[in-house]
Motif scaffolding. Structure first.
Motif, PDB file in Angstrom:
ATOM      1  N   ILE A  88       0.842  -1.202   0.000  1.00  0.00           N
ATOM      2  CA  ILE A  88       0.000   0.000   0.000  1.00  0.00           C
ATOM      3  C   ILE A  88       0.873   1.246   0.000  1.00  0.00           C
ATOM      4  N   ASP A  89       1.905   1.264   0.819  1.00  0.00           N
ATOM      5  CA  ASP A  89       2.815   2.415   0.847  1.00  0.00           C
ATOM      6  C   ASP A  89       3.483   2.615  -0.507  1.00  0.00           C
ATOM      7  N   ARG A  92       0.925   4.097  -2.983  1.00  0.00           N
ATOM      8  CA  ARG A  92       0.692   5.511  -2.664  1.00  0.00           C
ATOM      9  C   ARG A  92       1.881   6.376  -3.074  1.00  0.00           C
ATOM     10  N   ARG A  93       3.062   5.872  -2.829  1.00  0.00           N
ATOM     11  CA  ARG A  93       4.253   6.627  -3.205  1.00  0.00           C
ATOM     12  C   ARG A  93       4.339   6.810  -4.724  1.00  0.00           C
ATOM     13  N   SER A  95       1.832   6.838  -6.746  1.00  0.00           N
ATOM     14  CA  SER A  95       0.783   7.775  -7.129  1.00  0.00           C
ATOM     15  C   SER A  95       1.227   9.212  -6.888  1.00  0.00           C
ATOM     16  N   ARG A  96       1.890   9.445  -5.744  1.00  0.00           N
ATOM     17  CA  ARG A  96       2.380  10.791  -5.455  1.00  0.00           C
ATOM     18  C   ARG A  96       3.440  11.210  -6.468  1.00  0.00           C
ATOM     19  N   SER A 128      -8.576   1.748  -4.803  1.00  0.00           N
ATOM     20  CA  SER A 128      -7.652   1.954  -3.695  1.00  0.00           C
ATOM     21  C   SER A 128      -6.859   0.683  -3.424  1.00  0.00           C
TER      22      SER A 128
END
Length: 327
Positions: A88-89, A92-93, A95-96, A128
């Motif tokens: 998940i991290d 998200r990373r 995506s950022r 998600s």
């Protein structure tokens, strides 16, 4: 200043690491399968497994296995939870990073089959990461809603909602992961020709000065003069062939029985090899690739005990050498 990491300390850490691998070995196939379902890519799945094991080694080594509220009281649940959080991290990373680079986060409506495939992949990616993980944990590994809530640090109601979103996205996504770039076919063939020549200067000349050699879960080395080439040319039993896995050129190692026992991925810097990743101690990855290529496989296992591995390195029975440093 005295080096704080002594030979005795290094040996003790290696022994502890291999003892740990022995202990969690029953969980490895399921953990790799979970990573493969999450990432859709066998190499990314192996990376996730290795990162999970490293984090687990640190936590289990310093934690109380049986104390009240121990996060590692159930090792399998802990490893799955760790893999989930790491993945998940990572999503998200990424995506950022895409947002920072100004890349689009959603696809435009597709008008042809290839674009439709890419759109479906993007649709599932847009769900998600919690929703994706929830679907895999429930539908593939049959975790309870309560267990998944613990994995995802949410409520049972949150899990149910995530399952609804994730299943809808998964139904629209293809089973095949996106393709990835790899080394040129010419570089792979040059590497194989240099290896098969069994000539140290020829093989050394194919590598960059700072070429890294990585063996996931075991160790690695750095530099074209670290001993890897000398060990490689002495490994008379290996037969190398060029292969293609999901459009990526790879190097296949066969033993005398014509069974696949190793896969090597290369990265290039121009017409030289800058990175060698060796998957001989990643049996789950080897089995997945061998099955896709229709090959028989001969597995070395997850690792060799330190004393055995050291002896094999010294006698050049595997295709890496004295430059290898064991983690």
């Amino acid at each position: 200043m005295t080096d704080p990491i002594t030979d005795d300390t290094s040996r003790a850490l290696r022994t502890a690491w291999f003892d740990y691998l022995d202990t969690i070995e029953p969980f490895r196939p399921a953990l790799h399968a979970y990573g493969l379902k999450l990432t859709g890519d066998v190499w990314d799945a192996e990376d996730l497994v290795q990162d999970t094991l490293l984090k687990g080694f640190a936590m289990i080594g310093r934690g109380d296995l049986h104390g009240p509220g121990s996060p590692v009281a159930d090792p399998k649940a802990y490893l799955f939870r760790t893999a989930t959080n790491l993945w998940i991290d990572r999503v998200r990373r990424a995506s950022r990073e895409r947002a920072w680079l100004g890349e689009p986060q959603a696809p435009t409506p597709p008008s042809d089959p290839d674009a439709a495939r890419q759109g479906a992949e993007a649709l599932f990616s847009a769900a998600s990461p919690q929703a994706r993980a929830a679907v895999v944990l429930k539908d593939v590994f049959d975790f309870t809603l309560e267990e998944i809530a613990d994995q995802l640090r949410t409520t049972v109601g949150g899990v149910k909602s995530a399952l609804h979103r994730g299943r809808a996205a998964l139904a629209a996504a293809p089973s095949d992961p996106p393709r990835r770039d790899g080394p040129s076919q010419a570089l792979v063939e040059r590497f194989i020709a240099a290896f098969n020549s069994r000539d140290v200067p020829t093989l050394t000349a194919v590598l960059t000065e700072t070429c890294s050699i990585e063996v996931p879960g075991v160790g690695g080395g750095r530099g074209r003069r670290g001993g890897w080439a000398e060990a490689s040319v002495g490994h008379a039993g290996a037969r190398l062939e060029a292969g293609v896995y999901r459009d990526e050129p790879v190097v296949l190692f066969f033993n005398e029985d014509d069974r696949l026992y190793d896969i090597v991925r290369l990265e290039g810097d121009g017409d030289l090899v800058s990175r060698i990743t060796n998957y001989c101690y990643c049996p789950d990855t080897l089995k997945a690739v061998a099955a896709a290529l229709g090959l028989e496989v001969s597995l070395l296992g997850y690792h060799q005990p330190p004393q055995v591995l050291t002896r094999m390195i010294a006698t050049t029975t595997l295709p890496w050498g004295e430059g290898m440093k064991l983690h």
